[in-house]
Design a protein around this motif. Structure first.
Motif, mmCIF file in Angstrom:
data_model
loop_
_atom_site.group_PDB
_atom_site.id
_atom_site.type_symbol
_atom_site.label_atom_id
_atom_site.label_comp_id
_atom_site.label_asym_id
_atom_site.label_seq_id
_atom_site.Cartn_x
_atom_site.Cartn_y
_atom_site.Cartn_z
ATOM 1 N N PRO A 335 31.227 24.897 46.324
ATOM 2 C CA PRO A 335 31.485 24.896 44.826
ATOM 3 C C PRO A 335 33.116 24.311 44.749
ATOM 4 O O PRO A 335 33.340 24.316 43.545
ATOM 5 N N VAL A 337 37.075 24.800 45.511
ATOM 6 C CA VAL A 337 38.149 25.813 45.627
ATOM 7 C C VAL A 337 39.208 26.216 44.572
ATOM 8 O O VAL A 337 39.243 25.127 43.582
ATOM 9 N N ILE A 338 39.684 27.187 44.482
ATOM 10 C CA ILE A 338 40.757 27.212 43.439
ATOM 11 C C ILE A 338 42.058 27.665 43.932
ATOM 12 O O ILE A 338 42.975 28.258 43.013
ATOM 13 N N GLY A 339 42.190 27.619 45.292
ATOM 14 C CA GLY A 339 43.393 27.811 45.803
ATOM 15 C C GLY A 339 43.879 29.297 46.010
ATOM 16 O O GLY A 339 44.906 29.762 45.875
ATOM 17 N N THR A 340 42.981 30.121 46.304
ATOM 18 C CA THR A 340 43.206 31.570 46.577
ATOM 19 C C THR A 340 43.628 31.610 47.979
ATOM 20 O O THR A 340 42.961 31.115 49.015
ATOM 21 N N ALA A 341 44.595 32.569 47.955
ATOM 22 C CA ALA A 341 45.079 33.052 49.197
ATOM 23 C C ALA A 341 45.858 34.370 49.277
ATOM 24 O O ALA A 341 46.410 34.659 48.231
ATOM 25 N N ILE A 415 44.331 39.942 43.567
ATOM 26 C CA ILE A 415 44.090 38.546 43.040
ATOM 27 C C ILE A 415 42.844 38.112 43.165
ATOM 28 O O ILE A 415 42.516 37.058 42.331
ATOM 29 N N ASP A 416 42.015 38.760 43.836
ATOM 30 C CA ASP A 416 40.480 38.459 43.620
ATOM 31 C C ASP A 416 40.036 38.695 42.325
ATOM 32 O O ASP A 416 38.778 37.997 41.911
ATOM 33 N N VAL A 417 40.567 39.593 41.308
ATOM 34 C CA VAL A 417 39.891 39.709 40.275
ATOM 35 C C VAL A 417 40.335 38.438 39.343
ATOM 36 O O VAL A 417 39.439 37.854 38.745
ATOM 37 N N ALA A 419 41.053 35.403 40.601
ATOM 38 C CA ALA A 419 40.224 34.490 41.181
ATOM 39 C C ALA A 419 38.795 34.535 40.677
ATOM 40 O O ALA A 419 38.326 33.288 40.090
ATOM 41 N N THR A 420 37.994 35.582 40.467
ATOM 42 C CA THR A 420 36.782 35.625 39.688
ATOM 43 C C THR A 420 36.867 35.096 38.411
ATOM 44 O O THR A 420 35.917 34.639 37.838
ATOM 45 N N ALA A 421 38.003 35.484 37.728
ATOM 46 C CA ALA A 421 38.218 35.118 36.294
ATOM 47 C C ALA A 421 38.365 33.703 36.011
ATOM 48 O O ALA A 421 37.935 33.014 35.348
ATOM 49 N N TRP A 423 37.289 31.407 38.219
ATOM 50 C CA TRP A 423 36.089 30.921 38.760
ATOM 51 C C TRP A 423 35.400 30.875 37.501
ATOM 52 O O TRP A 423 34.138 29.612 37.495
ATOM 53 N N ASN A 424 35.311 31.654 36.664
ATOM 54 C CA ASN A 424 34.384 31.698 35.439
ATOM 55 C C ASN A 424 34.881 31.186 34.203
ATOM 56 O O ASN A 424 34.321 31.242 33.340
ATOM 57 N N MET A 426 37.594 31.884 32.420
ATOM 58 C CA MET A 426 38.143 33.040 31.406
ATOM 59 C C MET A 426 39.394 32.647 30.818
ATOM 60 O O MET A 426 40.034 32.081 31.340
ATOM 61 N N VAL B 417 36.039 43.172 41.457
ATOM 62 C CA VAL B 417 35.611 41.652 41.449
ATOM 63 C C VAL B 417 34.195 41.729 41.139
ATOM 64 O O VAL B 417 33.812 40.876 40.368
ATOM 65 N N THR B 420 34.277 41.783 37.263
ATOM 66 C CA THR B 420 34.557 40.516 36.745
ATOM 67 C C THR B 420 33.306 39.739 36.692
ATOM 68 O O THR B 420 33.239 38.720 35.936
ATOM 69 N N ASN B 424 31.181 38.280 33.268
ATOM 70 C CA ASN B 424 30.893 36.627 33.105
ATOM 71 C C ASN B 424 29.171 36.471 33.465
ATOM 72 O O ASN B 424 29.143 35.183 33.383
ATOM 73 N N MET B 434 32.418 31.782 46.434
ATOM 74 C CA MET B 434 33.505 32.014 45.613
ATOM 75 C C MET B 434 34.742 32.017 46.380
ATOM 76 O O MET B 434 34.656 32.489 47.606
ATOM 77 N N ASP B 435 35.996 31.551 45.817
ATOM 78 C CA ASP B 435 37.104 31.401 46.647
ATOM 79 C C ASP B 435 37.989 32.676 46.519
ATOM 80 O O ASP B 435 38.706 32.673 45.706
ATOM 81 N N LEU B 436 37.529 33.789 47.214
ATOM 82 C CA LEU B 436 38.203 34.908 47.307
ATOM 83 C C LEU B 436 39.227 35.054 48.438
ATOM 84 O O LEU B 436 39.054 33.943 49.510
ATOM 85 N N SER B 437 40.367 35.610 48.284
ATOM 86 C CA SER B 437 41.460 35.676 49.347
ATOM 87 C C SER B 437 41.014 36.185 50.756
ATOM 88 O O SER B 437 40.249 37.236 50.666
ATOM 89 N N TYR B 438 41.402 35.613 51.762
ATOM 90 C CA TYR B 438 41.268 36.198 52.902
ATOM 91 C C TYR B 438 42.668 36.022 53.980
ATOM 92 O O TYR B 438 43.339 34.742 53.899
#
Lengths: 469, 469
Positions: A335, A337-341, A415-417, A419-421, A423-424, A426, B417, B420, B424, B434-438
């Motif tokens: 799907p 990426v949104i650049g989460t790191a 940051i994952d919260v 990211a999930t926002a 993603w949707n 929000m 997470v 959120t 949604n 989903m693009d969660l941090s790793y």
């Protein structure tokens, strides 16, 4: 009749694709051959800094599955073997033994290109000196550990031979390697040409990182390009020349990032994008029967709408699973990426997702920023740690475009919260009253995420009298 | 002309409403009077267990703002004053000095009912004995601390007088108070009539909590209702009678939950719902000019569609801000809850959001469950901690209905997470990539959230050949 799946590269994407395909295909439906140039399969490159730092005692711990284990699962893993050419028309790969020089052709029905990335190595004088290391492969990790051990005294401190480390580049690998060098007891300098370290976050957030790193005893030299290296008569690096400085160095770590290792694919006629990565469709297919994933591809960024190269183990694993699923006859689609790191330097945690100011500008967004300071727990909790949260939201719509967190232990994973926002899709206004968890050991009664969203929402809205808060 | 805002209750909702209204109203537009029955304003009731445990050294730390501070901000705070009646027609409140007995009427233009909750106290024999405590107010916290200190020896251990604690009820307050008693060095037993502790999560997750609590030396007695208390001749509790057991007790903590303190509102003719909480509209207005929020109201649950009573500081603060905004002429609306909560017992963290099995059944949902075990970090990271994640997803649609986390340090906040995602309306399939941090110190390459979503997605889908993974 069995079809042959040939996989180029035996790390995250390649082995994950191989395992997934085998697991889901019918009995005897797929034969899997993996060509791996190095000595290891399925290892965590992201873990290498933590092996060097001593967090992880042994490099073997970074290996999730050895070639033998993959072979037991029915995968024909050919180590120390590289592909030298792909013939798309005839569906063959030219293979070569790295040690033996032996060459042969291998026919495929499905080809998976998982050739990873290569370090960015600028053409600097002296850059081939001994004592200058990259941190991309387990082999390189091994070299660094051995080099440091050679320089260690019996009391565990470093002797004069390995007293001063210079890390070139203050991105993920750079800051993690700076931590590793500090934990090894070396005097550590980190050099970057950007005005603040860690350009994956905005400069104001980078300034917090700089200050924290300096507090850890790391010298942070920014706005300073590296010009070259001074090399001793023994062929070993002696110093890093950067701007007007000469930084004495007993060991140098290059952390200037990586670029897609897509030469083989390009030579074969596959499309390579502006980022340098192989272009695929959402199923990670480059052309019919040829798949690519991991650090050698570019992926869709859901916010900028552009294709980007984001080399991360988490994406590489997802790609592998998706490719394996598709080859086994299932349906898998990436799907984007949104650049989460996330990263850390000692107890300083750094999280980011979405677009930073530079990315948002480049994408053409109009946006507002809001920065708040908060704590990881209720303020009165004895382990409360400081955190700074910055949020970018689109003008007018208030759509969350990005978030950045810099704080101490326990702050980064929030940051994952965000990211999930994102993603949707929000808006920050919608986030304001979200039902997030609260108890004193876990957050203030208004979690930092909510406070930041609220402040951004106010920025978006301006001071409209009908809705003053 | 100035309008008068009268607030009943000086804690989270009340003081937040007062402060927000004052801050946003024009100069001299609003006069605010707060009636508070107790001795304190704006304190963290959720922090009381951590004061008793010793995490927080001093009860004063739990006070965010004292009456004096509120007065300096221009709020007329009247302490030790309770409202005895509300006259909706004439827009007046009858006030009474708790200590003085003095009574007077107070006219209002805007009334805020923030009377909080009352402990559930079953009519058990001996329940009025000394040494039996609730944990709702700062005054009660003070009583417990004083009682324990009285029983403490000079070496910091408890003497025979305060050696054994029994905690009645294994919900949030119960498990937190069990931790507090253990940290105080008391032999601790927790009793609950449910088959497993902590019914805010499913019994299979509760079983993990039981095992962990037993590992901390806490006796966990479940499936056992409390029948009464044995009281000594000095009027102090001696034992708890529960099922067939007599549990010797030097101190007893009642943690059977709370119910809305809505009697005053009901007597005045305001609507009280099936949950016992005051009914409001989305702006937290009960009838024109009368607002209510916090532990005395019921709120909309976004998944069950029902109104529920969820007494939590985070909601109470949101309500206060919304009410204050509306009274000041702005617009604020409460979007409802999804039942997110977090707690801990020593190093065991418990998070939950959405519907548990019982709630989902009650709401009529058909759903699948998936439970996974994972770690908080990469498996090879030295501080990797175990966590169990359970996910509920609606049949056919795959919509995420709920999630529960039980694990050690660093696991619980991941519940946000899921929260959120639920907020949604995400499906578990949509969550899978989903693009969660790793990074190794923060999660495995597949974060537990993603693994749990994937397993649930597989359950939703069944083994459909076209999409095997």
């Amino acid at each position: 009749m069995s079809k042959r799946m040939v996989v180029l590269g035996g790390d995250a994407t390649g082995m994950s694709a191989a395992s997934t395909a085998l697991r889901h295909a019918g009995e005897g439906e797929i034969e899997v051959v993996v060509l791996e140039r190095g000595h290891y399969t399925s290892y965590s490159a992201c873990g290498i800094p933590y092996w060097i730092s001593g967090h992880v005692a042994d490099g073997d711990q970074l290996i999730a599955r050895s070639p033998e284990q993959h072979r037991e699962a029915g995968i024909d893993v050919r180590m120390r073997t590289e592909a030298t050419a792909i013939d798309l028309e005839n569906r063959t790969v030219s293979a070569r033994g790295v040690d033996t020089g032996e060459t042969y052709d291998l026919a495929y029905d499905e080809l998976v290109i998982a050739t990873g990335a290569m370090p960015v190595v600028p053409p600097l004088e002296g850059s081939d000196a001994q004592g200058i290391f990259g941190v991309q492969s387990l082999e390189q990790g091994e070299e660094i550990v051995e080099d440091l051990v050679r320089g260690e005294r019996s009391d565990g401190k470093n002797d004069g031979d390995r007293r001063r480390a210079v890390v070139v580049g203050a991105g993920y690998i750079g800051v993690e390697m700076a931590e590793a060098m500090v934990m090894r007891g070396l005097e550590t300098t980190i050099v970057d040409q950007a005005p603040e370290p860690f350009t994956q976050v905005d400069p104001d957030m980078g300034a917090i990182i700089r200050e924290a790193m300096e507090g850890m005893g790391i010298s942070v030299l920014t706005g300073t390009p590296v010009d070259g290296f001074d090399v001793g008569e023994d062929g070993r690096v002696r110093a890093v020349r950067a701007g007007n400085s000469v930084l004495p160095a007993d060991i140098v770590i290059m952390g200037l990032g990586v670029r897609p290792n897509a030469g083989l694919a390009a030579d074969a006629g596959l499309t390579v994008g502006a980022s340098g990565g192989i272009v695929t469709d959402v199923r990670m297919q480059a052309v019919p029967g040829v798949w690519a994933g991991g650090d050698c591809v570019e992926v869709h960024h859901r916010l900028s709408g552009k294709n980007v190269h984001i080399p991360l183990g988490t994406h590489a694993n997802k790609h592998g699973r998706i490719i394996g699923t598709n080859i086994a006859g299932g349906y898998g689609a990436f799907p984007g990426v949104i650049g989460t790191a996330i990263s850390k330097v000692c107890d300083l945690e750094i999280g980011r997702t979405g677009l930073g100011s530079v990315d948002a500008d480049a994408a053409g967004y109009g946006y507002v920023c809001a920065t708040v300071e908060s704590t990881t727990t209720a303020g009165y909790w004895p382990e409360a740690e400081k955190m700074t949260v910055k949020v970018l939201a689109e003008q007018r719509t208030g759509r969350l475009l990005g978030a950045q967190i810099v704080g101490r232990t326990g702050s980064g994973k929030r940051i994952d919260v965000f990211a999930t926002a994102i993603w949707n899709g929000m808006t920050v206004e919608e986030m304001t009253f979200m039902d997030l968890s609260y108890a004193p050991p876990f957050s203030p009664v208004w979690d930092a995420v909510l406070i930041a969203a609220r402040k951004a929402a106010k920025e978006v809205q301006g001071e409209i009298p009908a809705s003053p808060v």
